[in-house]
Design an enzyme around this catalytic site. Structure first.
Site, PDB file in Angstrom:
ATOM      1  N   ARG A 262       0.838  -1.195   0.000  1.00 36.35           N
ATOM      2  CA  ARG A 262       0.000   0.000   0.000  1.00 36.35           C
ATOM      3  C   ARG A 262       0.873   1.246   0.000  1.00 36.35           C
ATOM      4  O   ARG A 262       1.866   1.323   0.723  1.00 36.35           O
ATOM      5  CB  ARG A 262      -0.923   0.022   1.231  1.00 36.35           C
ATOM      6  CG  ARG A 262      -1.916  -1.129   1.245  1.00 36.35           C
ATOM      7  CD  ARG A 262      -2.852  -1.085   2.426  1.00 36.35           C
ATOM      8  NE  ARG A 262      -3.632  -2.312   2.511  1.00 36.35           N
ATOM      9  CZ  ARG A 262      -4.471  -2.600   3.500  1.00 36.35           C
ATOM     10  NH1 ARG A 262      -4.628  -1.752   4.499  1.00 36.35           N
ATOM     11  NH2 ARG A 262      -5.139  -3.734   3.514  1.00 36.35           N
ATOM     12  N   ARG A 277       3.111   1.323  10.068  1.00 35.31           N
ATOM     13  CA  ARG A 277       2.511   1.749   8.794  1.00 35.31           C
ATOM     14  C   ARG A 277       3.579   1.665   7.714  1.00 35.31           C
ATOM     15  O   ARG A 277       4.429   2.550   7.598  1.00 35.31           O
ATOM     16  CB  ARG A 277       1.972   3.177   8.924  1.00 35.31           C
ATOM     17  CG  ARG A 277       0.989   3.565   7.833  1.00 35.31           C
ATOM     18  CD  ARG A 277       0.474   4.974   8.071  1.00 35.31           C
ATOM     19  NE  ARG A 277      -0.287   5.066   9.301  1.00 35.31           N
ATOM     20  CZ  ARG A 277      -1.584   4.827   9.406  1.00 35.31           C
ATOM     21  NH1 ARG A 277      -2.272   4.464   8.347  1.00 35.31           N
ATOM     22  NH2 ARG A 277      -2.204   4.955  10.570  1.00 35.31           N
ATOM     23  N   GLU A 349      -5.261  -0.704  15.780  1.00 34.78           N
ATOM     24  CA  GLU A 349      -5.957  -1.668  14.931  1.00 34.78           C
ATOM     25  C   GLU A 349      -5.027  -2.796  14.500  1.00 34.78           C
ATOM     26  O   GLU A 349      -3.894  -2.560  14.075  1.00 34.78           O
ATOM     27  CB  GLU A 349      -6.509  -0.972  13.699  1.00 34.78           C
ATOM     28  CG  GLU A 349      -7.231  -1.914  12.739  1.00 34.78           C
ATOM     29  CD  GLU A 349      -7.428  -1.323  11.359  1.00 34.78           C
ATOM     30  OE1 GLU A 349      -7.626  -2.104  10.412  1.00 34.78           O
ATOM     31  OE2 GLU A 349      -7.372  -0.083  11.222  1.00 34.78           O
ATOM     32  N   SER A 352      -9.596  -6.008  10.878  1.00 33.32           N
ATOM     33  CA  SER A 352     -10.843  -5.359  10.479  1.00 33.32           C
ATOM     34  C   SER A 352     -11.698  -6.409   9.786  1.00 33.32           C
ATOM     35  O   SER A 352     -11.245  -7.033   8.819  1.00 33.32           O
ATOM     36  CB  SER A 352     -10.544  -4.190   9.533  1.00 33.32           C
ATOM     37  OG  SER A 352     -11.689  -3.421   9.282  1.00 33.32           O
ATOM     38  N   ARG A 391       1.773  -6.291  12.656  1.00 32.35           N
ATOM     39  CA  ARG A 391       1.260  -5.663  13.873  1.00 32.35           C
ATOM     40  C   ARG A 391       1.178  -6.663  15.025  1.00 32.35           C
ATOM     41  O   ARG A 391       1.307  -6.277  16.191  1.00 32.35           O
ATOM     42  CB  ARG A 391      -0.088  -5.003  13.596  1.00 32.35           C
ATOM     43  CG  ARG A 391       0.057  -3.807  12.660  1.00 32.35           C
ATOM     44  CD  ARG A 391      -1.123  -2.876  12.675  1.00 32.35           C
ATOM     45  NE  ARG A 391      -0.832  -1.672  11.901  1.00 32.35           N
ATOM     46  CZ  ARG A 391      -1.557  -0.560  11.916  1.00 32.35           C
ATOM     47  NH1 ARG A 391      -2.640  -0.501  12.687  1.00 32.35           N
ATOM     48  NH2 ARG A 391      -1.212   0.487  11.191  1.00 32.35           N
TER      49      ARG A 391
END
Length: 426
Positions: A262, A277, A349, A352, A391
């Site tokens: 990403r 990130r 987070e 999801s 993560r």
């Protein structure tokens, strides 16, 4: 993608849904565009019918020896044949315009999704696990990893630039152990089928799961026009594209561990240190394909599967329901799982889980046939992180850190780690 027929009949509901997502009303514009399309299609059908009728009349006129009428009809057919390609092109153009407009409309939230503008309006569902307390200064994951000599951001920057990392030794092994543990759990206990999908996909595949066209600027594209996947949701969900399944075969459940890519274009200035990130990261993904009747229950089941990963790892977490303004473009309802990160003294987070209804299925033309010979209808799709491996590594490092700089290996990972119980600097 939403059905224009539903929009025509539910204009107020669509505009309320858009308002709940912080967007301007669009129903009237879409219906007006559809009216223009319907008008052009009707005119084209009339011309085609007249051409066919006139062609038959030519033969009748000739059979009646009425050459004048036959000549007039032949001239009319010639004009119709000249006009039809223009009208067909106009129909294709308006249909493409309507499809393009519909492709930019987000999914409609379910009725029980909390209304809100942004993440501050999300609703906490529950907290699980005790937040650890340390009697020594708590370090962040990158401080732990660098002190161990196993997490190298400088080397990664020389290789690829910012927002990459090189893991070495036991931290590289820890990442691999986490992924294998998750895959074994989901396939062995949760009924998912493991898949090793391509990580390069075509335009239509990215469109099918709604990464395109709206989020093209967030993706990496290759020189030959294909895309690096931002999540294994993309290839896994598209496994059923352009198919008609049988209700009896559903639900289908797929899982995969893949690298994900990403651009994170909207994250400038956020989480610039460490692994939170990054442009490239590993993730175990879960995807379910269901009948419309199964999807809500499957959503809760998928959430429970993701939670089990954190429970087995002994990591504290909380579950939140995303509000309308913070929910993803393709989602009807989303649960986020946030893991406790001691170095930041907060939850972040890590998973999801979303139910999308038939939103993606319409874009993929993925349908299912009920028993008894009834007409096919669109499947429902769901996706969830099961979970983000990078993560999870962060959470393990920070929650299991020790005063001497070592890290205790969670019990669940030790079978994948040569039964070692500790990571320490060599």
């Amino acid at each position: 993608m939403l059905d224009i027929r539903w929009i025509r009949d539910n204009q107020d509901e669509l505009d309320r849904a858009l308002a709940s997502r912080g967007q301007a009303p669009r129903a009237a514009d879409l219906v007006a565009l559809d009216e223009r399309r319907r008008k052009l299609v009707s005119e084209l059908q009339t011309l085609q019918e007249r051409r066919n009728a006139a062609s038959k009349e030519i033969g009748q006129a000739k059979a009646a020896k009425d050459e004048a009428k036959a000549s007039a009809l032949m001239a009319e057919v010639t004009l119709l044949k000249e006009r039809l390609p223009q009208d067909e092109a106009a129909v294709r153009e308006i249909e493409a315009e309507l499809d393009g407009a519909l492709a930019m409309i987000p999914n409609v939230p379910l009725a029980d999704v909390p209304f809100g503008r942004d993440e501050s309006d999300n609703v906490e569902v529950r907290r699980v696990g005790e937040v650890p307390h340390f009697d020594f200064p708590v370090l962040q994951h990158f401080e732990i990893g660098e002190a161990l000599g196993m997490m190298d951001f400088e080397a990664a920057a020389k290789l690829a630039g910012a927002r990459f990392v090189v893991l070495k030794g036991d931290l590289a092994r820890l990442e691999r152990a986490l992924a294998q543990f998750m895959l074994d759990l989901h396939t062995g206990e949760h009924g998912y089928t493991e898949v090793a999908p391509p990580i390069l996909v075509r335009d239509e595949v990215m469109f099918g799961t709604a990464q395109l066209p709206k989020f093209a600027d967030d993706q990496f594209r290759t020189m030959d026009g294909r895309w690096l996947i931002p999540t294994a949701e993309v290839p896994l969900t598209n496994l059923v594209r352009e198919q008609i399944l049988d209700d009896e075969a559903l639900p289908l459940r797929f899982t995969a561990y893949t690298p994900c890519f990403r651009l994170e274009a909207g994250a400038a200035g956020r989480d610039t240190r460490g692994m939170l990130r990054q442009h490239q990261f590993g993730k175990v993904e879960m995807v379910s394909i269901t009948t419309p009747e199964q999807s809500i229950e499957e959503h809760e089941r998928m959430l429970a599967c993701a939670e089990t990963v954190l429970k087995r790892l002994g990591l504290p977490y909380r579950v939140i329901t995303l509000c309308t303004g913070d929910m993803g473009f393709a989602s009807q309802k989303t649960y986020d799982i946030e893991v406790w990160v001691p170095g930041q003294n907060t939850y972040r987070e890590i998973s999801s889980c979303s139910v999308c209804g038939d939103f993606q299925a319409r874009r993929m033309n993925a349908r299912t046939r009920p028993a008894g010979g009834k007409s096919p209808r669109y499947v429902h799709t769901l996706n969830g992180s099961g979970i983000a491996v990078g993560r999870a590594l962060i959470a393990v490092l920070e929650n299991y850190q020790n005063a001497d700089g070592s890290v205790t290996v969670p019990d669940a990972l030790r079978p994948y780690f040569g039964n070692k119980d500790r990571i320490a600097r060599a």
